[in-house]
Structures are given as structure tokens and as C-alpha cells.
Design an enzyme around this catalytic site. Structure first.
Site, short mmCIF file in Angstrom:
data_model
loop_
_atom_site.label_atom_id
_atom_site.label_comp_id
_atom_site.label_asym_id
_atom_site.label_seq_id
_atom_site.Cartn_x
_atom_site.Cartn_y
_atom_site.Cartn_z
NE ARG A 263 13.48 -19.85 9.27
CZ ARG A 263 14.79 -19.64 9.43
NH1 ARG A 263 15.39 -19.98 10.55
NH2 ARG A 263 15.50 -19.07 8.48
CD GLU B 230 -17.67 3.50 -15.72
OE1 GLU B 230 -17.08 3.57 -14.63
OE2 GLU B 230 -18.14 2.42 -16.14
NE ARG C 16 -8.83 5.25 -4.65
CZ ARG C 16 -10.02 4.81 -4.97
NH1 ARG C 16 -10.83 4.35 -4.05
NH2 ARG C 16 -10.41 4.79 -6.22
CB ALA D 177 14.75 -30.60 26.08
NE ARG E 132 28.71 -34.03 30.99
CZ ARG E 132 27.84 -35.01 30.86
NH1 ARG E 132 26.89 -34.92 29.95
NH2 ARG E 132 27.89 -36.07 31.62
C1 UD1 Z 1 -14.39 0.00 -13.60
C2 UD1 Z 1 -15.51 0.09 -14.60
C3 UD1 Z 1 -16.83 0.23 -13.84
C4 UD1 Z 1 -16.98 -0.96 -12.87
C5 UD1 Z 1 -15.78 -1.05 -11.95
C6 UD1 Z 1 -15.82 -2.33 -11.14
C7 UD1 Z 1 -14.59 1.19 -16.60
C8 UD1 Z 1 -14.52 2.44 -17.36
N1 UD1 Z 1 -15.32 1.24 -15.47
O1 UD1 Z 1 -14.36 1.23 -12.88
O2 UD1 Z 1 -17.92 0.23 -14.72
O3 UD1 Z 1 -18.17 -0.83 -12.11
O4 UD1 Z 1 -14.58 -1.11 -12.74
O5 UD1 Z 1 -14.78 -2.33 -10.21
O6 UD1 Z 1 -14.05 0.17 -17.00
N2 UD1 Z 1 -6.59 0.17 -15.42
C9 UD1 Z 1 -5.45 0.12 -16.18
N3 UD1 Z 1 -5.17 1.19 -16.99
C10 UD1 Z 1 -5.96 2.28 -17.07
C11 UD1 Z 1 -7.11 2.33 -16.27
C12 UD1 Z 1 -7.40 1.25 -15.46
O7 UD1 Z 1 -4.71 -0.86 -16.14
O8 UD1 Z 1 -5.63 3.21 -17.83
C13 UD1 Z 1 -6.91 -0.95 -14.51
C14 UD1 Z 1 -6.88 -0.50 -13.05
O9 UD1 Z 1 -5.59 -0.66 -12.46
C15 UD1 Z 1 -7.88 -1.39 -12.40
C16 UD1 Z 1 -8.90 -1.64 -13.50
O10 UD1 Z 1 -8.24 -1.37 -14.72
O11 UD1 Z 1 -7.33 -2.61 -12.00
C17 UD1 Z 1 -10.15 -0.79 -13.33
O12 UD1 Z 1 -9.81 0.57 -13.53
P1 UD1 Z 1 -10.45 1.77 -12.76
O13 UD1 Z 1 -10.09 3.02 -13.46
O14 UD1 Z 1 -10.15 1.64 -11.33
O15 UD1 Z 1 -11.97 1.51 -13.01
P2 UD1 Z 1 -13.13 1.68 -11.98
O16 UD1 Z 1 -13.31 3.11 -11.68
O17 UD1 Z 1 -12.96 0.72 -10.89
#
Ligand code: UD1
Length: 458
Positions: free
Chosen positions: A325, A164, A25, A372, A432
Site C-alpha cells: 500500500r 455534423e 451518459r 510468519a 507470552r
Molecule cells: C464533436 C464534433 C464532431 C466530431 C466529434 C468527435 C462539434 C460540433 N462536433 O461532436 O464533428 O465528429 O466531436 O467525437 O464539435 N463540450 C463542452 N461544451 C459544450 C459542448 C461540448 O465543453 O457546450 C465538450 C464536451 O464535453 C465534449 C466535447 O466538447 O467533451 C465534444 O462535444 P459534443 O457535443 O459531445 O460533440 P460531439 O457530438 O461528440
């Protein structure tokens, strides 16, 4: 029972940071957790909180995400890196680090790598909940709009399930207390609970959140630690990235003000997480700090200046409209004025570069004055060379110092010079063309031009 936070300090801890997301996203080639907030990748913010909370760290990355692993080890060099080969849910991601869990720790923290505002204090408090006897601690919050979040189903002060949204009943969806994402599990039970999690849900994923019901079945308690919505912001698109940046800036500005820094218009000053500002520093409006800046006590940064990798000494003055910088180092009371760019150069105590200059790969000695429009010509198209200006030297305006070149202590360079050879201490160098004055020539010139004039047509 042990005493919460205090005993959490004596317990061992393993923090598992989930950083495997590609961030579809974000619509970016950069992995999600490497997008920057306040000058540092989101992952770095999370890992700094982890480091402050104590213990070991494990980071779960996606396949081929070496850049993520490198960014993690820049913050915590001994962070263990694990790869989640397929994206099959948050519990699946945690289990990618099973080997680290097996090594044993009293507290296992699971934190998402895209929650840059999580505070060390919250992680400590979660550990405190475990220290008081719970098997699981979950951060909860009450968002204005709970859409998309897991709902925390409680009975009294016990958390009995996390549902969820896709799997929730209408009654469960009406619950406003939501899962913030971060979870702490008692190390003694973590693996047993995690390996029991299945994928029998709407997304066919292994949900970490199912740990709560499994723990309950085993007679183990889960608790909620309620925190503010800001802290659990999960950044998975550019709108949230901008919101996260704004929230982080608010925090950093508030900390600077609290520490004795004057921000004339705080909302216009952009700081980095590592910006260090001394006491009685004054920052005028519209100043941007990139990573790696230190401003010592009583220095003033005037409006519209941009600093990156710069060190500004006590009582020094920068800008307005200055650019420092990486490697710019200003001594005590040094002055860098408007439209001046300084790169990899030391402007020693009391030295001044007040107007319209470029000083790169150089040293400007104590109390020297650079006029300057002076340019250090540091680059020959292939290599960078040094310009060394001694103490009390005076460089006349609009001079070009062709590096490598050395201007001795107390030397003078005449205005408009192109200096290609070293100038000894206390010498005067003029490089110069000598001025030629031709009496009456202007009048002759005008006539010549007039003669050549064409009649206007039409
Ligand atoms: C999750 C929670 C939800 C909570 C929300 C808060 C779960 C099942 N759900 O949902 O209850 O309200 O966070 O933001 O945990 N990730 C991995 N590998 C995977 C899946 C996810 O590394 O296979 C990481 C994602 O990159 C992300 C995080 O885990 O950073 C959360 O995963 P995501 O699937 O986005 O969970 P949410 O739908 O946000």
C-alpha cells in the site's frame, strides 16, 4: 515555407481543453473527465499530452466544477481555468477561454477532455500543419461505423467543411472520413473565425466545426491530419470507458515490454500511466499496479499481487499474493512474501517478511527477519504509531508488536510474543504466558468430557 514539426517547436502554443461535460451518459455523480483510465482522470491524460507538446494550457470547465479545475492544475499548475456557464456548443466552450486566446499564441489547439488516448506526437503534427501555412488543422479518422460523427468534406487535399451528421445531406453522410474532434487554429485568425460562428443548425449550438467553412470564405486553408481511430476515442459512457481502459493498458504493456520488462502474461497485468518499471523486472500473471509505483531493475513481482504508491528496490521480490500500500518501500533484495500487507513502511536492504504479516507504519532494518504471522499493531483507535525494527533483528512467528515500540539491532523476539516495551539491541524478549504441562491431564479430561456426554436421542 517553414519546415513543419521542427518550426512548430519555435512557435508559441495555447492548448484549450474542453472539460465542461457533465457526462450524463456516464450516469455518475463524478464529472465525465474525472473518470479514471489507468489510474488517472481522463483529463490528466489529455493534459499530459498537452504538456508534452509544449505551450500554455487553458481548461474550460462547467459551472461549479471546482474538482475538475483542481485535477487540471495538479497536472499543469499554471493552467488557466475558464467556466462555460451554459452548454451551448463546442465553439461556445472555446470562446469561454477568449481571454487566453487574446493574449496571443501562434497555434491554438482545441482538444476534448474526454479523449484520453490522444498522443503528444499528434498535437505536434497538427502544429506542424499550421507551421506549413494552414489556418486550421483537423484530425480525421475512418471509423468502421461513422454514425454520429461530423463528416470531413474535402476538395483535393483541402478541407472545405465539416458537416455534423444531423445537418448533413445523404451524399455528405456517405463520406467515411470523420472529424476526430481535435483542431488546431492559427492564432492570428482564431478569434476572428470563432466569433463569426453562429447557431443556425439542427442542435442550435455554436459548432466549432463551422470554423472550417468560415476560414474557407476568408481564403484561409484548412487541412486534415488523418490518424487512427483509437486515438480519438471520445469517452462519454461506461462502455467506452472500459474500451479506453483496455486500449490504454495495451499501450502501457507494449511500452513496458519494449523497455525490457518481462510480462509473463501481459493481458493480465494492469498498469497505471505513471508506473515505472526498471530493466529485467519480471511481472508474473495477475498483478495490479495502482498509482505511484516504482519497481527497480531485476525485481520480481510474483502472481496475484497488488501494489499502490510503492517503491520496490533492485532485485527485491514481492508476492505471490502480496499487497503493497502507499508508502511501502522495499530496499535492495528485500522480500515480501505471500499474504503480507505493507503500508507506510520501509523494508530495508535484504530484510524479509515472508509470510502472512501486516507491517504498517514501520521500519524493518537491513537483513532483519520478520516471522510468519507478525503484526505491527500500529493503531490504537485514534492515532497511528511507529514500529522500529533494527538491522539483523529476528521477530519470531505470530508476534504482535504494539506500537510505538522499538526493537534494537540484532534483537530476538520469541515466537508468539506480545511486545509492548522497547527491546534493546542484541537482547531476547519473550512476551507470552509460560507453558504449563500437566502429566496425565489429557486422559482425565477425556474421562470428564465422556462423563458429561448426553445419550444420543431417538
Ligand atoms: C464533436 C464534433 C464532431 C466530431 C466529434 C468527435 C462539434 C460540433 N462536433 O461532436 O464533428 O465528429 O466531436 O467525437 O464539435 N463540450 C463542452 N461544451 C459544450 C459542448 C461540448 O465543453 O457546450 C465538450 C464536451 O464535453 C465534449 C466535447 O466538447 O467533451 C465534444 O462535444 P459534443 O457535443 O459531445 O460533440 P460531439 O457530438 O461528440
Amino acid at each position: 515555407m517553414e519546415g513543419g514539426v521542427a518550426s512548430a517547436r519555435t512557435r508559441t502554443c495555447l492548448a484549450i481543453v474542453l472539460a465542461a461535460g457533465e457526462g450524463t451518459r456516464m450516469k455518475s455523480e463524478l464529472p465525465k473527465v474525472l473518470h479514471a483510465i489507468a489510474g488517472a482522470p481522463m483529463l490528466a491524460h489529455v493534459l499530459r499530452a498537452v504538456a508534452a507538446a509544449g505551450g500554455k494550457a487553458a481548461v474550460v470547465v462547467g459551472p461549479g466544477q471546482d474538482t475538475v479545475a483542481k485535477a487540471a492544475q495538479k497536472v499543469i499548475p499554471d493552467a488557466a481555468i475558464f467556466t462555460q456557464t451554459e452548454r451551448r456548443g463546442t465553439a461556445h466552450a472555446v470562446l469561454a477561454a477568449a481571454e487566453a486566446i487574446r493574449k496571443g499564441a501562434d497555434d491554438i489547439l482545441v482538444i476534448f477532455g474526454d479523449t484520453p488516448l490522444i498522443r503528444p506526437d499528434t498535437l505536434q503534427r497538427m502544429r506542424g500543419v499550421l507551421a506549413e501555412g494552414a489556418a486550421i488543422a483537423v484530425v480525421g479518422f475512418r471509423p468502421a461505423d461513422p454514425t454520429g460523427y461530423g463528416r470531413l468534406v474535402t476538395k483535393g487535399d483541402t478541407l472545405i467543411a465539416i458537416r455534423e451528421e444531423r445537418d448533413a445531406s445523404p451524399a455528405e453522410r456517405a463520406i467515411m472520413l470523420c472529424n476526430g474532434g481535435a483542431m488546431a487554429l492559427a492564432g492570428a485568425h482564431a478569434l476572428k473565425i470563432l466569433t463569426e460562428i453562429g447557431d443556425d443548425n439542427a442542435k442550435k449550438e455554436f459548432y466549432l466545426t463551422d470554423a472550417v467553412e468560415i476560414a474557407a470564405r476568408k481564403g484561409l486553408a484548412a487541412k486534415v491530419l488523418e490518424i487512427g481511430e483509437d486515438e480519438v476515442l471520445g469517452v462519454d459512457n461506461r462502455t467506452k470507458l472500459a474500451r479506453g481502459e483496455a486500449m490504454m493498458q495495451e499501450k502501457l504493456r507494449a511500452a513496458a515490454l519494449e523497455a525490457g520488462v518481462t510480462l509473463v502474461a501481459p493481458e493480465t497485468v494492469f498498469l497505471c500511466a505513471d508506473t515505472k518499471l526498471g530493466r529485467d523486472v519480471v511481472i508474473e500473471p495477475y498483478v495490479v499496479f495502482g498509482p505511484g509505483c516504482v519497481v527497480e531493475d531485476k525485481a520480481v513481482i510474483h502472481a496475484f499481487s497488488h501494489l499502490e504508491g510503492a517503491h520496490v528496490g533492485v532485485g527485491a521480490s514481492v508476492g505471490p499474493y502480496a499487497r503493497l500500500r502507499p508508502g511501502a518501500k522495499l530496499g535492495k533484495g528485500a522480500k515480501v512474501g505471500n499474504y503480507v500487507e505493507v503500508k507506510a513502511a520501509t523494508i530495508e536492504d535484504g530484510a524479509k517478511v515472508n509470510h502472512l504479516s501486516y507491517v504498517g507504519d514501520a521500519r524493518v532494518g537491513q537483513n532483519a527477519n520478520v516471522g510468519a504471522g507478525t503484526i505491527t499493531c500500529n493503531y490504537d483507535g485514534a492515532n497511528k504509531h511507529l514500529t522500529d525494527i533494527g538491522a539483523n533483528a529476528f521477530i519470531g512467528s505470530n508476534s504482535a508488536l504494539v506500537a510505538p515500540v522499538k526493537i534494537g539491532d540484532g534483537a530476538y523476539v520469541g515466537t508468539g510474543s506480545v511486545i509492548t516495551d522497547d527491546v534493546p539491541a542484541d537482547a531476547l524478549a519473550i512476551g507470552r504466558a509460560r507453558q504449563v504441562v500437566k502429566e496425565g491431564y489429557a486422559e482425565r479430561l477425556r474421562k470428564m468430557i465422556g462423563m458429561g456426554k448426553k445419550k444420543p436421542s431417538g
